[in-house]
Motif scaffolding. Structure first.
Motif, PDB file in Angstrom:
ATOM      1  N   ASP A 169     -10.554   6.584   3.223  1.00 22.42           N
ATOM      2  CA  ASP A 169     -11.084   4.965   2.763  1.00 22.42           C
ATOM      3  C   ASP A 169     -10.525   4.673   1.590  1.00 22.42           C
ATOM      4  OD1 ASP A 169     -12.323   6.803   1.464  1.00 22.42           O
ATOM      5  OD2 ASP A 169     -14.419   5.928   1.943  1.00 22.42           O
ATOM      6  N   GLU A 170      -9.513   5.022   1.187  1.00 23.97           N
ATOM      7  CA  GLU A 170      -8.966   4.725  -0.303  1.00 23.97           C
ATOM      8  C   GLU A 170      -8.539   3.272  -0.133  1.00 23.97           C
ATOM      9  OE1 GLU A 170      -8.850   6.433  -2.895  1.00 23.97           O
ATOM     10  OE2 GLU A 170      -9.631   8.253  -2.286  1.00 23.97           O
ATOM     11  N   GLU A 171      -8.860   2.424  -0.878  1.00 24.39           N
ATOM     12  CA  GLU A 171      -8.417   1.065  -0.952  1.00 24.39           C
ATOM     13  C   GLU A 171      -8.050   0.662  -2.393  1.00 24.39           C
ATOM     14  OE1 GLU A 171     -11.786  -1.150   0.150  1.00 24.39           O
ATOM     15  OE2 GLU A 171     -11.163  -1.438   2.053  1.00 24.39           O
ATOM     16  N   GLN A 172      -7.674   1.666  -3.339  1.00 19.99           N
ATOM     17  CA  GLN A 172      -7.362   1.265  -4.832  1.00 19.99           C
ATOM     18  C   GLN A 172      -6.083   2.302  -5.061  1.00 19.99           C
ATOM     19  OE1 GLN A 172     -10.828   1.910  -6.819  1.00 19.99           O
ATOM     20  NE2 GLN A 172     -11.601  -0.130  -6.994  1.00 19.99           N
ATOM     21  N   LYS A 200      -8.333   2.670 -10.135  1.00 21.65           N
ATOM     22  CA  LYS A 200      -8.441   1.265 -10.010  1.00 21.65           C
ATOM     23  C   LYS A 200      -7.374   0.794 -10.839  1.00 21.65           C
ATOM     24  CE  LYS A 200     -11.585  -2.500 -10.711  1.00 21.65           C
ATOM     25  NZ  LYS A 200     -11.741  -3.010  -8.993  1.00 21.65           N
ATOM     26  N   VAL A 215       0.945  -1.297   0.146  1.00 21.10           N
ATOM     27  CA  VAL A 215      -0.131  -0.091   0.042  1.00 21.10           C
ATOM     28  C   VAL A 215       0.847   1.142  -0.128  1.00 21.10           C
ATOM     29  CG1 VAL A 215      -1.763   1.258   1.070  1.00 21.10           C
ATOM     30  CG2 VAL A 215      -1.824  -1.128   1.171  1.00 21.10           C
ATOM     31  N   THR A 255      -1.566  -1.363   6.796  1.00 18.31           N
ATOM     32  CA  THR A 255      -1.717  -0.351   5.911  1.00 18.31           C
ATOM     33  C   THR A 255      -0.951   0.996   6.299  1.00 18.31           C
ATOM     34  OG1 THR A 255      -3.666   0.787   6.683  1.00 18.31           O
ATOM     35  CG2 THR A 255      -4.059  -1.025   5.273  1.00 18.31           C
ATOM     36  N   VAL A 314      -2.752  -2.139  -5.698  1.00 19.81           N
ATOM     37  CA  VAL A 314      -3.745  -2.441  -4.511  1.00 19.81           C
ATOM     38  C   VAL A 314      -4.931  -2.233  -4.946  1.00 19.81           C
ATOM     39  CG1 VAL A 314      -4.554  -2.033  -2.206  1.00 19.81           C
ATOM     40  CG2 VAL A 314      -2.151  -1.915  -2.696  1.00 19.81           C
ATOM     41  N   ASP A 315      -6.074  -3.121  -4.815  1.00 21.05           N
ATOM     42  CA  ASP A 315      -7.437  -3.077  -5.028  1.00 21.05           C
ATOM     43  C   ASP A 315      -8.141  -3.621  -4.046  1.00 21.05           C
ATOM     44  OD1 ASP A 315      -9.864  -2.784  -5.949  1.00 21.05           O
ATOM     45  OD2 ASP A 315      -9.564  -3.891  -8.029  1.00 21.05           O
ATOM     46  N   GLY A 316      -8.283  -3.027  -2.843  1.00 16.89           N
ATOM     47  CA  GLY A 316      -9.080  -3.499  -1.788  1.00 16.89           C
ATOM     48  C   GLY A 316      -8.204  -4.626  -1.026  1.00 16.89           C
ATOM     49  N   PRO A 317      -8.806  -5.314  -0.006  1.00 17.74           N
ATOM     50  CA  PRO A 317      -8.184  -6.209   0.898  1.00 17.74           C
ATOM     51  C   PRO A 317      -7.837  -7.633   0.239  1.00 17.74           C
ATOM     52  CG  PRO A 317     -10.277  -6.138   1.549  1.00 17.74           C
ATOM     53  CD  PRO A 317     -10.394  -5.181   0.414  1.00 17.74           C
ATOM     54  N   GLN A 341      -3.425  -7.602  -4.028  1.00 16.28           N
ATOM     55  CA  GLN A 341      -2.454  -6.775  -3.963  1.00 16.28           C
ATOM     56  C   GLN A 341      -1.290  -7.347  -4.758  1.00 16.28           C
ATOM     57  OE1 GLN A 341      -3.152  -7.880  -0.406  1.00 16.28           O
ATOM     58  NE2 GLN A 341      -4.705  -6.487  -0.081  1.00 16.28           N
TER      59      GLN A 341
END
Length: 412
Positions: A70-73, A277, A35, A192, A129-132, A135
């Motif tokens: 809340d960025e996950e990508q 994304k 991340v 993270t 990274v694209d969410g949990p 990666q």
């Protein structure tokens, strides 16, 4: 330019990763580096246009901005540089890897070996990274590359130099609903870069100063600089600086400066970052033709067959005299006290336990000290120091040698 403003916080860092225990221990460090920033460091590229002019913000507001992110990508390029004042682990890890690939029941593509190399020196990484559940981390070497890919139920490691592949399956594999189970990261392990910052902020209290110290540009993005410093003297940590993206609240840079001065011991940041994304192809992996593939289950089964009873007996013997761990002091000056089994310290000159040449080597590793506790040897790095007394006690902490000696004396 944002003004200096201080606040105190006592937050806690938590995180989730996908995979059962055998895979989770690899996904955790992977997620950290993938991340943005591992507990090791990343050296950022600062834009040449100067510090940006951003709206004023208080330290408390900036901390809340990190927590609300809340960025996950994302995808990008990262440089890692760590200088803890210890010898480079690259060659040592490489030697282990070569041995692992020669029939020792291990794999040179297993994450343990490769990620250990990031604990010293400078490295370039590409991350996505694209969410949990997705990666990818690629460590670029000279003419070689190591990739670690997590996609749903699968964790793949590939070492191009040895053409070896490591594969682990998560607990979701084989379930009727086809879903992966999520597990919290092991306690104390940030998952993270946001949690890296929160982990540092969790130490904030009466012994800590937290301020906003201006702005910067990291990887071409405007950021605020959150600075965390110990109020106490005696710590080897001078400050922790977190560059926080002004738009997203994502930490872009994490720098740990030692109190003794010099370059950062840990410096963590992006050189390029994109919050769009990533392409789905970033998380696909097929073992190359001719590659040796080692399954995690095979490694664990081999280890279990190789003297498990003898190892268990050795572990019990080593622990039977263990007196436990005590903590002396508080805040940044906390020191852990450990009493070694048998009460034996390092061999001393004239004891006859080791040859004179070996004794000279041991003496060169540390500095002899004396105090109210008696005598012992201090072993130093730029961050963590340890005192081993002649009567078999160990005192360790991110504190100076003088603080260790005082703590040992207070414990008597």
């Amino acid at each position: 330019m944002a003004p200096n403003d201080s606040a105190q916080t006592n937050g806690e860092a938590t995180g989730t990763v996908v995979g059962r225990r055998k895979a989770a221990r690899y996904i955790v460090p992977f997620a950290v580096a993938g991340v943005a920033a591992a507990t090791i460091g990343l050296v950022p590229a600062l834009a040449a246009s100067g510090d940006p002019d951003l709206p004023d913000i208080t330290a408390q507001e900036l901390i809340e901005k990190i927590a609300a992110s809340d960025e996950e990508q994302l995808s990008g390029t990262v440089k890692i540089s760590t200088d803890l004042g210890i010898p480079s682990l690259g060659g040592l890890a490489g030697s282990f890897a070569q041995g692992a690939g020669s029939g020792s029941g291990e794999s040179s593509a297993a994450p343990d070996t490769k990620l250990m190399e990031l604990a010293s020196g400078t490295h370039t990484l590409r991350v996505a990274v694209d969410g949990p559940d997705k990666q990818r981390l690629s460590v670029l070497g000279e003419g070689s590359e190591y990739s670690l890919v997590h996609n749903g139920d699968d964790v793949w490691g590939y070492d191009s130099e040895s053409n070896e592949v490591y594969h682990a399956r998560s607990e979701g594999a084989g379930r009727e609903d086809g879903k992966s189970e999520q597990h919290k990261a092991p306690e104390g392990v940030p998952a993270t870069p946001k949690e890296l910052a929160e982990e540092a902020l969790a130490a904030a209290g009466d012994t800590t100063s937290v301020t906003v110290d201006g702005t910067a540009q990291v990887a071409g993005r405007d950021a605020y600089k959150l600075v965390i410093k110990p109020k106490q003297s005696g710590s080897t940590i001078g400050s922790v600086t977190v560059a926080v993206d002004a738009s997203t609240g994502v930490p872009l840079k994490f720098t740990l400066a030692p109190s003794g001065g010099g370059k950062a011991a840990v410096d963590a940041g992006f050189t390029e970052v994109d919050f769009a994304k990533p392409a789905a192809s970033s998380f696909t992996f097929t073992p190359p033709k001719g590659a040796k593939v080692t399954e995690a289950d095979e490694l664990e089964a081999g280890a279990a067959q190789k003297g498990a009873a003898e190892k268990a007996q050795e572990d019990l013997s080593a622990l039977k005299d263990f007196k436990g761990l005590d903590v002396i002091g508080e805040g940044w000056n906390a020191v852990a006290e450990i009493e070694l089994p048998g009460g034996a310290g390092l061999p001393t000159e004239g004891s006859g336990d080791v040859p004179p040449q070996a004794q000279q080597f041991l003496d060169a590793l540390g500095d002899k000290v004396t105090g109210d506790f008696g005598s012992g040897t201090v072993f130093k790095t730029r961050l963590v120091n340890a005192l081993m007394t002649d009567d078999g006690k160990v005192y360790v902490g991110a504190v100076t040698a003088d603080t260790l000696v005082k703590a040992a004396g207070a414990a008597e």
